[in-house]
Write an enzyme that holds these catalytic residues in place. Structure first.
Site, PDB file in Angstrom:
ATOM      1  N   TYR A 136      88.790  51.069  93.806  1.00  0.00           N
ATOM      2  CA  TYR A 136      87.690  50.119  94.010  1.00  0.00           C
ATOM      3  C   TYR A 136      87.724  49.488  95.392  1.00  0.00           C
ATOM      4  O   TYR A 136      87.549  48.284  95.535  1.00  0.00           O
ATOM      5  CB  TYR A 136      87.738  48.997  92.967  1.00  0.00           C
ATOM      6  CG  TYR A 136      87.617  49.458  91.541  1.00  0.00           C
ATOM      7  CD1 TYR A 136      86.480  50.129  91.105  1.00  0.00           C
ATOM      8  CD2 TYR A 136      88.643  49.225  90.628  1.00  0.00           C
ATOM      9  CE1 TYR A 136      86.363  50.549  89.783  1.00  0.00           C
ATOM     10  CE2 TYR A 136      88.534  49.646  89.305  1.00  0.00           C
ATOM     11  CZ  TYR A 136      87.391  50.306  88.896  1.00  0.00           C
ATOM     12  OH  TYR A 136      87.273  50.712  87.598  1.00  0.00           O
ATOM     13  N   TYR A 193      81.902  47.718  79.700  1.00  0.00           N
ATOM     14  CA  TYR A 193      82.668  48.616  80.577  1.00  0.00           C
ATOM     15  C   TYR A 193      83.526  49.518  79.701  1.00  0.00           C
ATOM     16  O   TYR A 193      84.233  49.044  78.808  1.00  0.00           O
ATOM     17  CB  TYR A 193      83.565  47.826  81.546  1.00  0.00           C
ATOM     18  CG  TYR A 193      84.444  48.735  82.363  1.00  0.00           C
ATOM     19  CD1 TYR A 193      83.933  49.392  83.480  1.00  0.00           C
ATOM     20  CD2 TYR A 193      85.769  48.994  81.994  1.00  0.00           C
ATOM     21  CE1 TYR A 193      84.719  50.276  84.215  1.00  0.00           C
ATOM     22  CE2 TYR A 193      86.560  49.879  82.720  1.00  0.00           C
ATOM     23  CZ  TYR A 193      86.023  50.515  83.823  1.00  0.00           C
ATOM     24  OH  TYR A 193      86.800  51.392  84.541  1.00  0.00           O
TER      25      TYR A 193
HETATM   26  C1  LIG Z   1      90.163  49.344  81.347  1.00  0.00           C
HETATM   27  C2  LIG Z   1      89.207  49.739  80.300  1.00  0.00           C
HETATM   28  C3  LIG Z   1      88.858  51.080  80.097  1.00  0.00           C
HETATM   29  C4  LIG Z   1      89.363  52.191  80.971  1.00  0.00           C
HETATM   30  O1  LIG Z   1      90.734  52.331  80.911  1.00  0.00           O
HETATM   31  P1  LIG Z   1      91.519  53.132  82.068  1.00  0.00           P
HETATM   32  O2  LIG Z   1      92.916  53.182  81.574  1.00  0.00           O
HETATM   33  O3  LIG Z   1      91.340  52.303  83.304  1.00  0.00           O
HETATM   34  O4  LIG Z   1      90.874  54.455  82.188  1.00  0.00           O
HETATM   35  C5  LIG Z   1      87.982  51.383  79.079  1.00  0.00           C
HETATM   36  N1  LIG Z   1      87.479  50.412  78.282  1.00  0.00           N
HETATM   37  C6  LIG Z   1      87.807  49.118  78.440  1.00  0.00           C
HETATM   38  C7  LIG Z   1      87.239  48.102  77.509  1.00  0.00           C
HETATM   39  C8  LIG Z   1      88.662  48.721  79.456  1.00  0.00           C
HETATM   40  O5  LIG Z   1      88.960  47.434  79.634  1.00  0.00           O
END
Ligand SMILES: *Cc1c(COP(=O)(O)O)cnc(C)c1O
Length: 422
Positions: free
Chosen positions: A18, A146
């Site tokens: 990022y 997200y």
């Molecule tokens: C961080 C996160 C992800 C992605 O996880 P990574 O290990 O970074 O790929 C997916 N869903 C939620 C809710 C998250 O907080």
């Protein structure tokens, strides 16, 4: 104070997450961790308010987790899960099945949250193919959500936060709509499922949307969602990668809300921040559609490090700590302290909203501010805090002591005041 050589030389080669590499401030070197403290290369110490992207639930270097990983390391770092069985992932699967709500009983291992969500989506799509022969390739997810950075997960993130526009044409189009928090949004969701018979599942972060801005919503919204899903026979997926393992003040947000999904994803704090590991857990009913004499009904997925022995050893040790130490009570103590200290900030003119749930406290400012400068100012205060857009938040280790949390909240209060000053 001179920087370590590895940092100076590595900066010409590393590509950071990022980051606009050209303009990003130089990161400061961390050389050692312990509990909630990060020791920096220049001798300073920082109190950690982020827990390394919400992973280190028990603080850093917890001796029980380190001991378990060391022991596993000396016996068998890892062997592949295809064709061979080993203890750590098998034990972890049984334990996760026992502790997660309802009949979530079948556990699939991956190495990152994004991939765990991809697997959940793949399972949901194939569930329909196996069960009815239908080709259901669409998902409903929610604004502010997200779910990861891979291509399938980008499509279900908030369109503004995700990279939809940048990759227009390459990212699948999904239904990203308003959370059913009121009657209008609820009937819109109901309508959507009635009209589109190609929807495999609803995907949501229960109670607390994390990376999208630390937004909280009511358990009743999840109950509505469950009702609508059941009425239309659509699967419900809870992405508990952030909310799992005590963050919301219960072991799982689904437990706190009293709503059981058909599929759940976990990651982040699963290993207590020690190793990358994530899981996708399904109900018996979902799994049953794959359990067949027909080979084509199998789930065709298998990461190289599926069920990684060191990661699973760390996760098993982390679960021991959740069983033997009062983590949930600690999360609720953190919630109380965050409420007492941060809630009054809502009166500041520059503050839009203060949101607290379990061991998460967020202060959303009215206007944008220089996030890089704020991050550097926090470091100058001896704190590691990383605002997300306009949101200054704390997600400390659940083991943080009141006095250290006090230093973090004092820092957030100071920052909110500075940013509110005309
Ligand atoms: C961080 C996160 C992800 C992605 O996880 P990574 O290990 O970074 O790929 C997916 N869903 C939620 C809710 C998250 O907080």
């Amino acid at each position: 104070m001179s920087e370590p050589t590895w940092l100076v030389e590595g900066l010409d080669h590393i590509w950071l997450p990022y980051s606009q590499m050209k303009t990003a401030p130089r990161p400061a070197a961390a050389v050692k961790t312990n509990g909630v403290t990060i020791h920096m290369g220049d001798g300073r110490t920082l109190i950690d308010g982020v827990a390394s992207w919400w992973t280190s639930a028990h603080g850093y270097n917890h001796p029980h987790i380190l001991g378990a990983v060391r022991e596993q390391l000396s016996v068998m770092p890892h062997v592949m899960l295809g064709g061979l069985a080993h203890e750590q992932p098998y034990r972890l699967a049984s334990r996760l099945a026992a502790m997660t709500p309802g009949d979530l009983t079948r556990v699939f291992f991956t190495e990152s949250g994004s991939v765990a969500v991809e697997v959940a989506m793949k399972i949901a799509m194939q569930y329909w193919r196996n069960k009815t022969g239908e080709s259901r390739n669409k998902f409903v997810s929610f604004k502010g959500g997200y779910h990861g950075d891979t291509f399938a997960t980008m499509a279900v993130c908030d369109p503004e936060e995700g990279m939809h526009s940048l990759f227009a044409g390459a990212v699948a189009s999904q239904h990203v709509i308003d959370l059913p928090k009121d009657e209008e949004a609820t009937s819109a969701l109901d309508q959507l499922l009635a009209e589109h018979k190609d929807i495999a599942a609803i995907l949501v972060e229960p109670l607390l949307q994390g990376a999208g801005g630390m937004r909280i919503y009511e358990p009743s919204t999840l109950r509505q969602m469950r009702k609508i899903c059941s009425a239309h026979g659509v699967l419900l997926i809870f992405d508990e990668i952030f909310t799992g393992f005590g963050r919301t003040g219960a072991m799982f947000a689904s437990e706190k809300a009293g709503v059981t999904p058909d599929i759940m994803t976990l990651g982040k704090a699963l290993t207590g921040g020690v190793a990358p590991l994530a899981v996708t857990i399904t109900s018996e009913e979902v799994y049953a559609e794959f359990h067949d004499d027909d080979a084509t009904k199998a789930l065709m997925h298998g990461p190289t490090f599926c069920g990684h022995a060191l990661g699973c050893a760390a996760a098993n040790a982390s679960l021991d700590l959740f069983e033997n130490e009062p983590r949930i009570a600690q999360a609720l103590d953190i919630e109380n302290q965050l409420r007492t200290s941060l809630s009054p900030l809502a009166d500041l003119s520059g503050v839009e909203d203060v949101r607290i749930l379990g061991a998460m406290g967020a202060v959303e400012m009215v206007s944008d501010f220089d996030v890089d400068k704020a991050r550097a100012d926090f470091i100058d205060m001896g704190l590691f805090v990383r605002p997300l857009g306009r949101v200054i938040y704390l997600t400390p280790a659940l083991t943080i002591e009141a006095k250290d949390l006090r230093r973090l909240t004092d820092g957030v209060i100071e920052m909110a005041r500075r940013l509110s000053a005309p």
